[in-house]
Design an enzyme around this catalytic site. Structure first.
Site, mmCIF file in Angstrom:
data_model
loop_
_atom_site.group_PDB
_atom_site.id
_atom_site.type_symbol
_atom_site.label_atom_id
_atom_site.label_comp_id
_atom_site.label_asym_id
_atom_site.label_seq_id
_atom_site.Cartn_x
_atom_site.Cartn_y
_atom_site.Cartn_z
ATOM 1 C CE1 TYR A 90 -4.185 -1.506 0.105
ATOM 2 C CE2 TYR A 90 -3.091 -3.046 1.615
ATOM 3 C CZ TYR A 90 -3.979 -2.658 0.916
ATOM 4 O OH TYR A 90 -5.281 -3.404 0.624
ATOM 5 C CG LEU A 91 2.838 2.238 3.143
ATOM 6 C CD1 LEU A 91 3.459 1.897 4.390
ATOM 7 C CD2 LEU A 91 1.784 3.366 3.283
#
EC number: 5.6.2.1
Length: 661
Positions: free
Chosen positions: A619-620
DNA sequence: AGCGCCACTTAGAAGGCTGCTG
DNA sequence: CAGCAGCCTTCTAAGTGGCGCT
């Protein structure tokens, strides 16, 4: 979040909006079993939409912390060197080794690293292929099949009703699957036992089936003991034997673990066919315990280039099919028998195919940044819509955006555990509180999400959202869908009209990455240990947002106590030494160590039930982290291990310190 | 519109490995 | 110098979402 404030203000200005009464929109619960209902995208007049059945689908740790090796005892006044090895392990220089040896070892590592860097395919500097084409050339050796079943030795017996029974080979193999698991909680569960027994009996001969009628009369003790012994024996192998095994495994990896894709050798992610066993569904899975059958070459489809060397099936076998489809990324596939779903052999995360897609994912999320304000304004507006479906969509979107909920596709009942996401929320999953703990309009969420991980959260929402939720829940009972006019397809269709490529899951990526970036901006610290704590805290904020949990490590209490003890020792030393002037250096080192441990303790405590790895991995946007490392002068390997550095090679290479998500 | 299929990402658990520590 | 804590890798289940067909 700031958009929340403005939304609140707006709702206060316009308190009394018209609420459509819509007597038909509710579907009453239909008995105990929940029934999927309505999905009519809004008909011109919303007030009399009739519920239609929703379709059903047949579908089948890394913590980024520095190695503890870097915290170590210091000897004499000389500063000890810590060399970071390529594998992410740190190797402290041994006192025995000579300076030259140390130097040579380090040179070798540097060279190896350079070598690897030279080998790396810098695909991100190349032109992209036309849409849909994944490769031009693909060659591989096919999947690796697990070894066949080894029959039990004669002295290991299965007993039924106290009497030894020599099982046929197929039945024996399945019995062993169960025996290997008897100390696992699974085997105590009724559903697991029943499914297992049913499938096991299918593998038995007629006579066996007539004899073995009750699982409770089965004694797997000797089989289990044998298994334990084997595990033990493997653990106790000598260094040399372990090395032999390791080399043998490496040989398999060398042969089957790579493919050639457009002139480059790429690592395959999962080149091994999944071995047979008992299905381990998560949570209350209705199919847990079922037999996962052995896959034969005849079940496997091979995908590769026409002009490539076609992989040889194992002797005496043939492939189900060999195809040449360059619009997909898989090298081999088969259908699994428990859920009837497809399994694929695909490339490793550090490959071009995966990396490019990953990069693209973050670019779409960044694009959302440019239009998220407008989208938020629109769904705030939609909360007032006369169309029930539009309102539901707006509330769902509000949840997805604010709480990072998953989309919530429909699932076929009885095929999987009962888990939900946003669109599939049912009325029993939320409780509305006009006031709770001094806050107004609080929604209490309590449901099982992906992997049966519980989502529990009490969230104050705007009045308008709250009022809509009340409306959606009117005349419904347990088992009814909260959003009976909504599903993921219509939601995503709407989203893609707002921005190309926009789907529900993009919000998760966007909100995760933007949160990391914001948090990192706020948390500024002095030394590296504290900087890393800040990074982990920012990472943790994201993990909490995305509800990434883990079971607290079994060793948690013990390791925490150990750390506390060490800190205590350190403190005691400081007390004594601080009065002795000449121990200045020792005091300083001890203080450093103590600080480091304190930071570590805080970090560990805060991380007890939080899994950072999932967000870091998925997600990052890695460019945020790379830029942060550059700006903060923190070595990248403090937050990314070797695997992550490989996966994010594209980001590491292209990111400057001024990157903004 | 909705179904069924397919492809691909995301997920936590389990197991393995390694280097520190007592 | 073994035992074990903690990190890393592997495994595979469980999601998301697109597409083509009817």
């Amino acid at each position: 979040m700031d958009f929340e404030d403005s939304a609140d203000r707006r709702s206060q200005v316009n308190v009394k909006e018209e609420l459509e009464e819509d007597p038909d929109f509710v579907t009453k619960g239909k008995g105990k079993k929940r029934k999927r209902k309505v999905d009519n995208t809004d008909a011109p007049s919303s007030t009399s939409e009739a519920p239609l059945p929703k379709k059903k689908r047949k579908k089948a740790a890394e913590e980024g912390q520095e190695n503890s090796a870097t915290v170590k005892k210091k000897i004499k006044g000389k500063k000890e060197k810590v060399i970071k090895e390529e594998g992410g392990h740190s190797v402290s220089t041994k006192k025995k080794k000579t300076k030259e040896e140390i130097e040579a070892a380090r040179a070798l590592k540097v060279k190896k690293k350079e070598e690897e860097e030279k080998q790396r395919w810098r695909w991100w500097e190349e032109e992209k292929y036309e849409d849909g084409v994944k490769w031009k050339f693909l060659e591989h050796k096919g999947p690796y099949f697990p070894p066949g079943y080894q029959p039990l030795p004669d002295d290991v017996k299965f007993y039924y009703n106290g009497k030894p029974v020599k099982l046929s080979l197929p039945a024996e193999e399945v019995a062993l699957f169960f025996a290997q698991m008897v100390d696992h909680e699974y085997t105590t569960k009724e559903v697991f036992r029943n499914n297992f027994f049913k499938d096991w009996r299918k593998e038995m001969t007629l006579e066996e089936r007539q004899l073995i009628m009750d699982l409770n009369k089965c004694d797997f003790g000797e089989l289990h003991a044998m298994h334990i012994k084997k595990v033990e024996a493997r653990k106790n192998l000598s260094k040399e034997e372990k090395l032999v095994n390791k080399e043998a495994n490496q040989k398999i990896v060398d042969e089957y673990g790579y493919c050639v894709l457009d002139h480059h050798r790429e690592r395959i992610g999962n080149f091994k066919i999944e071995p047979p066993g008992l299905f381990r569904g998560r949570g209350d899975h209705p199919k847990q315990g079922m037999l996962k059958k052995r896959i034969q070459p005849e079940d496997v489809i091979i995908n590769c280039s026409k002009g490539s060397r076609i992989p040889e099936p194992p002797a005496g076998h043939r492939w189900k099919e060999v195809r040449h489809d360059s619009t997909v990324t898989w090298l081999a596939s088969w259908t699994e028998n428990v859920q009837g779903s497809c399994k694929y052999v695909m490339l490793n995360a550090n490959s071009k195919l995966k990396g490019e897609k990953d990069w693209e994912k973050y670019e779409v999320a960044r694009k959302l940044k440019t239009c998220v304000d407008a989208i938020r304004a629109q769904y705030q507006e939609d909360l007032k819509s006369k169309q029930m479906g539009t309102r539901q969509r707006a509330v769902a979107l509000y949840f997805i955006d604010k709480l990072a909920l998953r989309a919530g596709n429909e699932k076929e009942e009885g095929e999987t555990a009962d888990t939900v996401g946003c669109c599939s929320l049912r009325v029993e999953h939320i409780t509305l509180h006009d006031t709770l703990d001094g806050q107004k309009c609080v929604v209490e969420f309590d449901f099982l999400g992906k992997d049966c991980i519980r989502y529990y959260n009490k969230v104050p929402v705007t009045k308008r959202v709250f009022k809509n939720l009340k409306l959606f829940m009117e005349n419904k009972q347990e088992g009814d869908d909260l959003f009976d006019r909504l599903n993921t397809q219509t939601l995503n269709k709407h989203l893609s009209s707002l921005m190309p490529g926009l789907t529900a899951k993009v919000f998760r990526t966007y909100n995760a990455s933007i949160t990391l970036q914001q948090q990192l901006k706020e948390l500024v610290k002095e030394n590296v240990a504290e900087k890393l704590l800040s990074y982990n805290r920012a990472n943790r904020a994201v993990a909490i947002l995305c509800n990434h949990q883990r079971a607290p490590p079994k060793t948690f209490e013990q390791s925490m106590a150990n750390l506390q003890a060490k800190m205590f020792t350190c403190k005691s030393i400081l007390c004594v030494f601080s009065v002795v002037e000449k121990k200045k250096k020792a005091v300083q080192r001890c203080e450093e160590q103590l600080l480091k441990m304190e930071v570590q303790a805080t970090d560990r405590e805060e991380n007890k039930q939080i899994a950072l790895s999932t967000s870091k991995l998925n997600y990052l946007d890695p460019r945020i982290s790379v830029a942060w490392c550059k700006n903060m002068e923190v070595p990248l390997d403090k937050i990314y291990n070797k695997t992550l550095r490989d996966k994010f090679a594209w980001a590491i290479d292209m990111t400057e310190h001024d990157f903004v998500f």
